[in-house]
Design an enzyme around this catalytic site. Sequence first.
Site, PDB file in Angstrom:
ATOM      1  CD  GLU A  61      14.052   5.129   7.490  1.00 47.58           C
ATOM      2  OE1 GLU A  61      13.361   4.958   6.458  1.00 47.58           O
ATOM      3  OE2 GLU A  61      14.601   4.200   8.099  1.00 47.58           O
ATOM      4  CD  GLU A  66      17.017  -0.623   4.109  1.00 47.06           C
ATOM      5  OE1 GLU A  66      17.094   0.194   5.047  1.00 47.06           O
ATOM      6  OE2 GLU A  66      16.006  -0.731   3.396  1.00 47.06           O
TER       7      GLU A  66
END
Length: 297
Positions: free
Chosen positions: A151, A227
């Site tokens: 994150e 991602e």
Amino acid sequence: MKRILLFLGTNIAVLVVLSVVLNVIMAATGIHGIQTQSGAINFQGLLLLAAVFGFGGAFISLLMSKWMAKMSMGVQVIDQPRSQSEVWLMETVQRLSREASLPMPEVGIFDSPQMNAFATGATKKSSLVAVSTGLLHGMGKDEVEAVLAHEISHVANGDMVTLTLIQGVINTFVIFIARVVGHIVDRAVFKSERDYGPGYFITVIVTEIFLAILASMIVMWFSRQREFRADAGSAKLVGRGKMIAALRRLQAEYEPEDMPGQLAAFGINGGKGSGLRKLFMSHPPLEERIAALEAMR
């Protein structure tokens, strides 16, 4: 119900604000409407409308993303750690942020049995990293650390702003093209001369739906690439083995709960999918992410 009301309320507010902004800009520039007096397309006016609503909607969503996350997901921001687990969480995020050359983000926890986490925020200086109670309870510290690094990598890579820009460009394209197609159909098929008739509005709606489906594939493709980059960033911060272990733990989980709007694109777990559904996934399949990490040098 809370999410639905928030969604409706914020979207109505956004439409009102953008309508006011559009009228102000048109008045200041002397551009009047999306049609000329003869009934032809006013391309300047149409492009202005498309850009205001396309980019404006995307950037307002970005500016509101942290507030929306807190409200819709029930995120409790940690101001003063109340347990050893929260102390460890804050210290880990602080260390990872320092290693990634980032300001310390806000850190929060949301109540969910599913293993998930997300990052959001308009800028690197105003970001939020939140994890679910299910992730804290279901993973070991090394695995949670890898998820946090993932994150943090999203924030460091500027993924929130990048996807907002992509979404803005695509929104503008969809709004512009749909109205050009609507104009052509209204004039050629329904033989309208000046004011647009029902055929125009029906054509615009149908075209926007079709183009939005195609556009979402493009946005989700970019999201999946981001991602992979966030996984690689986590591997550099904490080690490839920890990130692979975290992803393998997620493979044993059930389908994760849906997160609203942009949050889904920055969650750790994007669910399962194959075939056509894969084109609309914000995350690559976990097995592909693991394979990409294993192939890293």
